[in-house]
Motif scaffolding. Structure first.
Motif, PDB file in Angstrom:
ATOM      1  N   VAL A 164      -8.471  15.531  -3.590  1.00 38.27           N
ATOM      2  CA  VAL A 164      -9.644  14.951  -2.927  1.00 38.27           C
ATOM      3  C   VAL A 164      -9.423  13.455  -2.684  1.00 38.27           C
ATOM      4  CG1 VAL A 164     -12.084  14.355  -3.200  1.00 38.27           C
ATOM      5  CG2 VAL A 164     -11.293  16.656  -3.762  1.00 38.27           C
ATOM      6  N   GLY A 165      -8.980  12.743  -3.723  1.00 39.42           N
ATOM      7  CA  GLY A 165      -8.716  11.314  -3.562  1.00 39.42           C
ATOM      8  C   GLY A 165      -7.637  11.047  -2.525  1.00 39.42           C
ATOM      9  N   ALA A 166      -6.613  11.894  -2.526  1.00 39.64           N
ATOM     10  CA  ALA A 166      -5.522  11.737  -1.562  1.00 39.64           C
ATOM     11  C   ALA A 166      -5.981  12.019  -0.138  1.00 39.64           C
ATOM     12  CB  ALA A 166      -4.372  12.669  -1.933  1.00 39.64           C
ATOM     13  N   SER A 167      -7.039  12.801   0.003  1.00 45.64           N
ATOM     14  CA  SER A 167      -7.575  13.075   1.338  1.00 45.64           C
ATOM     15  C   SER A 167      -8.343  11.878   1.884  1.00 45.64           C
ATOM     16  CB  SER A 167      -8.504  14.293   1.293  1.00 45.64           C
ATOM     17  OG  SER A 167      -7.816  15.458   0.906  1.00 45.64           O
ATOM     18  N   TYR A 168      -9.010  11.144   1.014  1.00 46.03           N
ATOM     19  CA  TYR A 168      -9.864  10.036   1.450  1.00 46.03           C
ATOM     20  C   TYR A 168      -9.075   8.771   1.779  1.00 46.03           C
ATOM     21  CZ  TYR A 168     -13.888  12.673  -0.440  1.00 46.03           C
ATOM     22  OH  TYR A 168     -14.856  13.622  -0.691  1.00 46.03           O
ATOM     23  N   TYR A 169      -8.178   8.391   0.881  1.00 44.37           N
ATOM     24  CA  TYR A 169      -7.589   7.048   0.932  1.00 44.37           C
ATOM     25  C   TYR A 169      -6.873   6.736   2.245  1.00 44.37           C
ATOM     26  CZ  TYR A 169      -5.262   2.844  -0.824  1.00 44.37           C
ATOM     27  OH  TYR A 169      -4.818   1.561  -0.991  1.00 44.37           O
ATOM     28  N   PRO A 170      -5.934   7.567   2.704  1.00 41.50           N
ATOM     29  CA  PRO A 170      -5.245   7.215   3.953  1.00 41.50           C
ATOM     30  C   PRO A 170      -6.146   7.270   5.167  1.00 41.50           C
ATOM     31  CG  PRO A 170      -4.582   9.405   3.234  1.00 41.50           C
ATOM     32  CD  PRO A 170      -5.396   8.813   2.120  1.00 41.50           C
ATOM     33  N   VAL A 171      -7.218   8.054   5.098  1.00 43.63           N
ATOM     34  CA  VAL A 171      -8.170   8.110   6.210  1.00 43.63           C
ATOM     35  C   VAL A 171      -8.889   6.776   6.343  1.00 43.63           C
ATOM     36  CG1 VAL A 171     -10.327   9.158   7.035  1.00 43.63           C
ATOM     37  CG2 VAL A 171      -8.491  10.601   6.132  1.00 43.63           C
ATOM     38  N   TRP A 172      -9.371   6.234   5.224  1.00 44.11           N
ATOM     39  CA  TRP A 172     -10.053   4.935   5.275  1.00 44.11           C
ATOM     40  C   TRP A 172      -9.126   3.863   5.855  1.00 44.11           C
ATOM     41  CZ3 TRP A 172     -12.033   6.075  -0.238  1.00 44.11           C
ATOM     42  CH2 TRP A 172     -13.305   6.642  -0.183  1.00 44.11           C
ATOM     43  N   HIS A 173      -7.881   3.860   5.416  1.00 47.54           N
ATOM     44  CA  HIS A 173      -6.933   2.865   5.929  1.00 47.54           C
ATOM     45  C   HIS A 173      -6.716   3.042   7.431  1.00 47.54           C
ATOM     46  CE1 HIS A 173      -5.094   0.251   2.867  1.00 47.54           C
ATOM     47  NE2 HIS A 173      -5.474   1.171   2.010  1.00 47.54           N
ATOM     48  N   ALA A 174      -6.435   4.254   7.839  1.00 46.83           N
ATOM     49  CA  ALA A 174      -6.094   4.507   9.242  1.00 46.83           C
ATOM     50  C   ALA A 174      -7.270   4.268  10.170  1.00 46.83           C
ATOM     51  CB  ALA A 174      -5.583   5.939   9.397  1.00 46.83           C
ATOM     52  N   ARG A 175      -8.444   4.737   9.783  1.00 44.39           N
ATOM     53  CA  ARG A 175      -9.602   4.650  10.665  1.00 44.39           C
ATOM     54  C   ARG A 175     -10.226   3.254  10.681  1.00 44.39           C
ATOM     55  NH1 ARG A 175      -7.413   8.952  12.345  1.00 44.39           N
ATOM     56  NH2 ARG A 175      -8.506  10.957  12.178  1.00 44.39           N
ATOM     57  N   ASN A 176     -10.259   2.589   9.531  1.00 44.52           N
ATOM     58  CA  ASN A 176     -10.943   1.295   9.450  1.00 44.52           C
ATOM     59  C   ASN A 176     -10.022   0.118   9.706  1.00 44.52           C
ATOM     60  OD1 ASN A 176     -13.410   2.533   8.778  1.00 44.52           O
ATOM     61  ND2 ASN A 176     -12.861   2.609   6.615  1.00 44.52           N
ATOM     62  N   ASN A 177      -8.848   0.136   9.106  1.00 44.82           N
ATOM     63  CA  ASN A 177      -7.932  -1.005   9.227  1.00 44.82           C
ATOM     64  C   ASN A 177      -6.816  -0.778  10.236  1.00 44.82           C
ATOM     65  OD1 ASN A 177      -9.315  -2.297   7.146  1.00 44.82           O
ATOM     66  ND2 ASN A 177      -8.034  -1.349   5.575  1.00 44.82           N
ATOM     67  N   LYS A 178      -6.710   0.464  10.720  1.00 43.47           N
ATOM     68  CA  LYS A 178      -5.592   0.837  11.607  1.00 43.47           C
ATOM     69  C   LYS A 178      -4.259   0.538  10.926  1.00 43.47           C
ATOM     70  CE  LYS A 178      -8.814   1.579  14.636  1.00 43.47           C
ATOM     71  NZ  LYS A 178      -9.327   2.948  14.825  1.00 43.47           N
ATOM     72  N   SER A 179      -4.237   0.742   9.610  1.00 45.09           N
ATOM     73  CA  SER A 179      -3.041   0.411   8.836  1.00 45.09           C
ATOM     74  C   SER A 179      -2.428   1.670   8.227  1.00 45.09           C
ATOM     75  CB  SER A 179      -3.388  -0.592   7.732  1.00 45.09           C
ATOM     76  OG  SER A 179      -4.388  -0.073   6.877  1.00 45.09           O
ATOM     77  N   THR A 180      -1.242   1.497   7.665  1.00 44.13           N
ATOM     78  CA  THR A 180      -0.500   2.615   7.097  1.00 44.13           C
ATOM     79  C   THR A 180      -0.570   2.599   5.574  1.00 44.13           C
ATOM     80  OG1 THR A 180       1.572   1.371   6.992  1.00 44.13           O
ATOM     81  CG2 THR A 180       1.100   2.569   9.039  1.00 44.13           C
ATOM     82  N   VAL A 181      -0.241   3.734   4.987  1.00 40.91           N
ATOM     83  CA  VAL A 181      -0.059   3.854   3.546  1.00 40.91           C
ATOM     84  C   VAL A 181       1.313   4.485   3.338  1.00 40.91           C
ATOM     85  CG1 VAL A 181      -0.887   4.877   1.406  1.00 40.91           C
ATOM     86  CG2 VAL A 181      -2.537   4.147   3.147  1.00 40.91           C
ATOM     87  N   ALA A 182       2.222   3.747   2.701  1.00 35.95           N
ATOM     88  CA  ALA A 182       3.607   4.215   2.524  1.00 35.95           C
ATOM     89  C   ALA A 182       4.244   4.570   3.867  1.00 35.95           C
ATOM     90  CB  ALA A 182       3.652   5.422   1.577  1.00 35.95           C
TER      91      ALA A 182
END
Length: 227
Positions: A164-182
């Motif tokens: 569940v946590g792994a589903s949320y975190y990259p979405v927040w980054h991608a949608r809000n900051n337009k940034s990447t995770v790893a």
């Protein structure tokens, strides 16, 4: 029912619909924390008192709105299995539920804002209660996994929490900051699908590892004893 009463109920339903739609618009444009009775009512040309009239208070409006958006409620209803379900059916159910929640969360900016508020706001009794209701709804499904993991050191609840946590975190980054995770940007279709596949893989990996002791997998590194 008299015609007059029928019209009044119809007007009330229409007011509720408009208030909920206005609330969603505010969340999409400004975030969940921006919701106020005045802002919602004025958006649809009504007096702020209409919020109390139709929902009791602002929290009543927020709760009604969240319940129209909370995909977990729909997941629990859609994926419920009987106690005697086979292990492979339980894995398929959890995989489908987690992947559909990932898809829904990634596509719905309103839900992203709601969950962000639930995780980032201080002690909010309404959001805390709704989170606890969500937990209670998922508990019977998680209990179905106990049989499969009974002989091993892993509790599937830890796996579900991680997914569940792994589903949320990259979405927040991608949608809000337009940034990447790893280096992963789920705004890119290839990355979105690849990450989705990994979530399914991790579920299956944990499921197939049930019953193995930690010492059988030395490359996992050190584990803290759970007891």
């Amino acid at each position: 029912m008299t015609k007059r009463k029928e019209y009044k109920e119809r007007d009330a339903d229409e007011a509720i619909r408009k208030l909920l739609e206005a609330t969603g618009k505010i969340v999409r444009e400004e975030g969940f924390e921006a919701i106020t009775s005045t802002k919602v009512a004025r958006m649809i040309g009504m007096d702020p008192g209409v919020v109390n009239k139709r929902f009791g208070n602002l929290n009543g409006l927020k709760e009604a709105y969240i319940k129209t958006k909370d995909y977990w409620v729909f997941c629990f209803e859609q994926y419920m299995l009987p106690e005697g379900a086979r292990d492979e059916e339980i894995l398929e159910m959890f995989t489908g539920m987690m992947l559909s929640s990932y898809d829904f969360f990634a596509a719905d900016g309103e839900m992203q804002s709601i969950i962000w508020s639930q995780t980032g706001v201080g002690n909010n009794p309404l959001l805390r209660r709704l989170s606890e209701e969500r937990e209670a709804g998922g508990a019977p499904l998680l209990a179905l996994t106990d049989r499969h993991f009974a002989d091993g050191p892993v509790d599937f609840r830890f796996v579900a929490c991680a997914i569940v946590g792994a589903s949320y975190y990259p979405v927040w980054h991608a949608r809000n900051n337009k940034s990447t995770v790893a280096g992963i940007d789920i705004n890119l279709e290839q990355h979105y699908k690849g990450y989705r596949n990994i979530l399914a893989y991790l579920m299956e990996l944990a499921w197939n590892d049930a019953g193995r002791s930690y010492t059988e997998k030395p490359f996992y590194g050190k584990y803290l004893p759970l007891t």
